[in-house]
Design a protein around this motif. Structure first.
Motif, short mmCIF file in Angstrom:
data_model
loop_
_atom_site.label_atom_id
_atom_site.label_comp_id
_atom_site.label_asym_id
_atom_site.label_seq_id
_atom_site.Cartn_x
_atom_site.Cartn_y
_atom_site.Cartn_z
N THR A 160 -4.73 -12.28 3.12
CA THR A 160 -4.98 -11.00 3.02
C THR A 160 -5.83 -10.89 3.72
OG1 THR A 160 -7.22 -11.47 2.33
CG2 THR A 160 -5.27 -10.92 0.38
N GLU A 161 -5.05 -9.46 4.10
CA GLU A 161 -5.38 -8.52 5.00
C GLU A 161 -6.50 -7.38 5.06
OE1 GLU A 161 -3.61 -6.15 9.16
OE2 GLU A 161 -2.86 -5.67 7.28
N SER A 162 -7.26 -7.46 5.94
CA SER A 162 -8.66 -6.87 5.11
C SER A 162 -9.65 -6.40 6.76
CB SER A 162 -8.95 -6.91 4.18
OG SER A 162 -10.62 -5.85 4.13
N LYS B 75 -7.22 -3.29 0.93
CA LYS B 75 -8.19 -2.55 1.42
C LYS B 75 -8.28 -0.84 1.01
CE LYS B 75 -10.15 -1.21 5.66
NZ LYS B 75 -11.39 -1.74 7.16
N HIS B 76 -7.16 -0.78 1.34
CA HIS B 76 -7.01 0.58 1.21
C HIS B 76 -5.49 1.03 -0.33
CE1 HIS B 76 -7.72 1.74 5.34
NE2 HIS B 76 -7.24 0.27 5.56
N ASN C 212 1.16 -1.20 -0.30
CA ASN C 212 0.10 0.54 0.14
C ASN C 212 1.06 0.76 0.08
OD1 ASN C 212 -2.59 1.24 0.37
ND2 ASN C 212 -1.97 1.95 2.57
N HIS C 213 1.71 1.09 0.41
CA HIS C 213 2.55 2.47 1.11
C HIS C 213 4.08 2.05 1.01
CE1 HIS C 213 0.95 1.19 4.90
NE2 HIS C 213 2.53 1.16 5.20
N GLN D 115 -12.12 0.33 -2.98
CA GLN D 115 -12.18 0.80 -4.50
C GLN D 115 -12.77 -0.08 -5.66
OE1 GLN D 115 -13.22 3.81 -4.08
NE2 GLN D 115 -13.62 3.11 -2.42
N LEU D 116 -13.20 -0.12 -6.27
CA LEU D 116 -13.55 -0.71 -7.98
C LEU D 116 -12.38 -0.90 -8.06
CD1 LEU D 116 -15.91 -1.73 -10.07
CD2 LEU D 116 -15.13 0.47 -11.20
N GLY D 117 -11.92 -1.89 -8.08
CA GLY D 117 -10.13 -2.48 -9.27
C GLY D 117 -9.25 -3.22 -8.33
N LEU D 118 -10.03 -3.03 -7.37
CA LEU D 118 -9.05 -3.77 -5.97
C LEU D 118 -8.48 -5.23 -6.55
CD1 LEU D 118 -7.77 -4.01 -3.50
CD2 LEU D 118 -10.06 -3.69 -2.09
N HIS D 119 -9.49 -5.38 -6.92
CA HIS D 119 -9.45 -7.51 -5.94
C HIS D 119 -8.82 -7.67 -7.83
CE1 HIS D 119 -11.74 -7.87 -3.38
NE2 HIS D 119 -12.77 -7.32 -3.54
N ASP D 120 -9.17 -6.91 -9.11
CA ASP D 120 -8.34 -6.92 -10.08
C ASP D 120 -6.74 -7.10 -10.36
OD1 ASP D 120 -10.59 -7.49 -11.61
OD2 ASP D 120 -10.82 -4.91 -12.18
N LEU D 121 -6.49 -6.16 -9.37
CA LEU D 121 -5.09 -5.85 -8.37
C LEU D 121 -4.63 -7.24 -7.87
CD1 LEU D 121 -2.37 -4.32 -8.71
CD2 LEU D 121 -3.45 -3.23 -6.64
N LEU D 122 -5.55 -8.34 -7.10
CA LEU D 122 -4.78 -8.64 -6.64
C LEU D 122 -5.15 -10.29 -6.83
CD1 LEU D 122 -6.73 -7.81 -2.55
CD2 LEU D 122 -4.71 -7.69 -2.97
#
Length: 541
Positions: free
Chosen positions: A365-367, A303-304, A203-204, A336-343
């Protein structure tokens, strides 16, 4: 004269009888006598002639009979019956294979043991746990029948957030050792049948990361690696977004003259995953560690990963209060939309390394989605596209709220009723961010909670020290559940045997609650016995 005639007839009769009776049926046993009588010789030749076998039905006759309906129909019935039986056997085999449960993988046959690296075992006496310290304690995992070990972050870092602020994703922080130490640990773990899962923090980065320094300098390639927005040091922030710690999620950077986004500390600027170059950079990092042989990743704070590009204010729960993280509807900063595509893209990259038998690469995954359990379940992926093997299940963290069996049943059913069909569950009662279960629920319940954790269907995740009932230490920081592992009743609880230094104080109960004491009875022995029984069951069923 009459007597002479009778005597002659008698002689003829005897000679005739002698010829008709074969006294020596086998030629080899006949006397050495050659008959001079031509008629007798003819009879003998006929008697020993070999009878030829019956040649069978001529072809013409055979074809004549086989073309008759009663033979043709019978033959066709038998043929199609054999075809039908063969197809039925094939269909039965396919059905059995399809309906049979899949073979257990390595991440399913034992708990995942979480090691908080700073606190596990110190090998060099500086008061901080390290990679060589883990290698020194591998026997503990084997004694417990643990197969999978998740090690917290060890990347190079300025340590503003205990290593979750990464300065270099391809380097080991000197505080924990060297790359050679890591490779030696990984090889040793594999040699004794252990798998290593490492933290991945996409994420960062740290604000000291090379990418951030180039981005704030507006380097053409790196200028959009982070989330920037126009603002100045005195004007209001771009919007009302707040970090998970309650302050504004924006910080003004004097070098670039803009604000950058950070959903955690201001020293942890948010990467911009809408930039394809950032996606490729993080994918390359995944390849770097997979090529070294790591067995899986824990994807942190997923999720971030994406934020809404429009940067609108998030709606407040109570408009009359000042905005804080728990008083906003996070419609634009999480999930946000697109998060799961990335994963799923990262999952696909990992699949390429999972083709060899026994080399499966694991992803969790951690959420923290709290009451929105349906959002957590989305991390399993779909029936067509795979994502994580399971998301962490944080709902048992609420066990201390109520110790009744009905409350436990509710928390278990909350997960099982919402989990997609055919997926694998996860259970945990503590981690590095939450109070230890022995402190929140009490020592009275430790054994039964551990038994519950180990016997629920799925993979349990256990935090170091839970097997012996370790408790929080008194600390005003975020770290009361991160105190040094209590190995023995010796100096520093056996965590550091070289100097009287520990980065956090050891819990004062370490002489009565430690691995050496508990190995003989109580919690550790319970752990070991349950896992031996359960793993034996899983391997044979």
């Amino acid at each position: 004269q009459g007597e002479d005639v009778l005597a002659g007839l008698s002689h003829i009769s005897v000679n005739t009888a002698a010829r008709n009776v074969n006294l020596y049926p086998f030629p080899s046993k006949a006397p050495n006598h050659v008959s001079e009588d031509p008629e007798e010789k003819l009879d003998s030749d006929a008697e020993y002639t070999q009878i030829q076998p019956y040649a069978g039905m001529p072809k013409e006759v055979l074809l004549l009979h086989s073309s008759k309906a009663r033979y043709r129909v019978t033959r066709e019935i038998l043929f199609w019956l054999m075809v039908a039986c063969t197809l039925a056997l094939v269909a039965l085999t396919v059905t059995v294979i399809a309906l049979s449960p899949r073979c257990m993988n390595w991440w399913q046959v034992s708990p995942v043991y979480q090691v908080y690296l700073r606190s596990f075992s110190d090998s060099d006496g500086d008061g901080v746990g390290d990679l060589k310290g883990i290698q020194k304690q591998l026997d503990h995992f084997q004694y417990l029948n643990i197969k999978s070990v998740w090690v917290g972050p060890f990347y190079r870092s300025p340590m503003r957030d205990s290593g979750y602020d990464v300065e270099d994703f391809r380097a080991i922080d000197p505080l924990f050792g060297t790359m050679n130490d890591f490779e030696e640990l990984l090889a040793k773990m594999h040699s004794v049948g252990l798998k290593l899962i490492m933290d991945f923090i996409p994420n960062h980065t740290s604000d000291r990361h090379r990418w951030f320094n180039l981005s704030r300098a507006t380097d053409p390639h790196y200028k959009d690696y982070y989330v920037w927005s126009d603002c100045d040091g005195s004007s209001p922030r771009p919007n009302n977004w707040v970090s998970v710690f309650g302050r504004s999620a924006w910080t003004y950077d004097e070098v670039r003259g803009q604000c950058y986004l950070h959903q955690f500390l201001k020293e942890q600027p948010e990467l911009n995953f809408r930039n394809p170059h950032v996606r490729k950079e993080m994918t390359d990092i995944i390849h770097f560690w997979l090529a070294k042989g790591v067995d899986g990743f824990r994807m942190g704070a997923v999720k971030h990963l994406l934020e809404a590009a429009h940067l609108r204010d998030e709606p407040q729960v109570d408009p009359n209060k000042a905005p804080v993280s728990w008083d906003l509807y996070h419609d634009y900063t999480i999930s946000q939309l697109g998060l799961h595509d990335l994963l799923r893209d990262w999952r696909a990259e990992m699949e390429a390394y999972s083709r060899e038998p026994g080399k499966y690469r694991f992803m969790v995954t951690e959420s923290y989605d709290y009451e929105e359990v349906d959002k957590t379940m989305m991390y399993y992926g779909t029936s067509l596209v795979k994502e994580s093997d399971f998301p962490f299940n944080f709902y048992l963290l609420d066990l201390p709220q109520n110790t009744s069996g009905l409350w436990v049943q509710h928390l278990v059913q909350l997960w099982m009723d919402n989990m997609p069909k055919g997926q694998w569950a996860n259970w945990l009662v503590g981690n590095h961010d939450k109070p230890r279960i022995a402190s929140s629920a009490g020592q009275t319940y430790i054994r039964v909670i551990n038994m519950l954790l180990l016997t629920l269907p799925g993979t349990p995740t256990t935090y170091y020290g839970e097997e012996i009932g370790m408790e929080n230490v008194n600390s005003a920081s975020r770290d009361p559940q991160r105190s040094p592992m209590q190995w023995s009743g010796d100096m520093n609880a056996g965590f550091n045997n070289k100097t009287n230094v520990t980065w956090l104080p050891v819990h004062p109960d370490y002489r009565s609650i430690n691995v050496e004491v508990q190995n003989s009875f109580n919690a550790v022995q319970l752990w070991r016995n349950i896992l031996i029984e359960l793993c034996g069951y899983k391997y044979t069923h």
